[in-house]
Design a protein around this motif. Structure first.
Motif: not given
Length: 193
Positions: A136-140, A155-159
């Motif tokens: 989900a983080a990947l898609q977001a 930021a999404l990918y790093a987190k």
């Protein structure tokens, strides 16, 4: 397996044991693997009619959503996935996380990236399923990229890499993080000029 379940299904006529609807459910699963959406819808309709109080009704609704999405009926698919999320028996299951993720996918395929990102974020926040949360983080992050919100994507990918280290999405998250960071650097260079 398909032939055996077909044979077993024919032998179950008139038997009212709790395991009987699972035969039809498995037939629907097998049809979904073949992407035979017509067959999936036929099987879930059988479950609706013969076993309306089936404990695994959320699995039936998930398969209905997959079939409808496979046919391009995204709004109807979201409704089916919503039924999964509303079902108390589905709480805490992988099927619930998958249904929420698929809601994001329906929006993503319709290029409604802001709505897709919200749906994917709900997977992250509401479901304790690390693999689905990482996906989900990947898609977001991809949604943020498509909206050219490179800082948000990075930021999404790093987190996600920090939180779900070792997930099956790790390689893709790492590559996307690198790409997003390059875009952020290019934006900053352009702004300085």
């Amino acid at each position: 397996a398909r032939e055996r379940f077909e044979t077993l299904d024919a032998q179950c006529v008139g038997i009212f044991e709790s395991w009987v609807p699972i035969v039809t459910l498995r037939r629907a699963h097998l049809a979904a693997r073949r992407e035979d959406w017509q067959e999936v819808l036929k099987r879930v309709k059988e479950l609706d009619e013969r076993h309306p109080e089936f404990e695994l009704a959320y699995e039936r609704d998930y398969l209905r959503g997959r079939a409808l999405a496979g046919r391009g009926e995204m709004s109807a698919a979201r409704t089916a996935y919503g039924h999964v999320l509303e079902n108390d028996w589905a709480a805490g299951t992988e099927t619930a996380a998958m249904a929420q993720w698929m809601i994001g996918e329906t929006y993503f395929h319709q290029q409604a990236y802001e709505r897709a990102a919200i749906a994917y974020q709900r997977v992250i926040e509401r479901h304790s399923m690390p693999e689905w949360q990482a996906r989900a983080a990947l898609q977001a992050g991809k949604c943020a990229e498509l909206l050219e919100n490179w800082d948000e994507a990075a930021a999404l990918y790093a987190k996600a890499l920090e939180r779900w280290h070792g997930s099956t999405s790790e390689k893709q998250l790492t590559a996307r993080l690198s790409w997003a960071q390059e875009q952020v650097a290019q934006q900053q260079t352009t702004l300085r000029r």
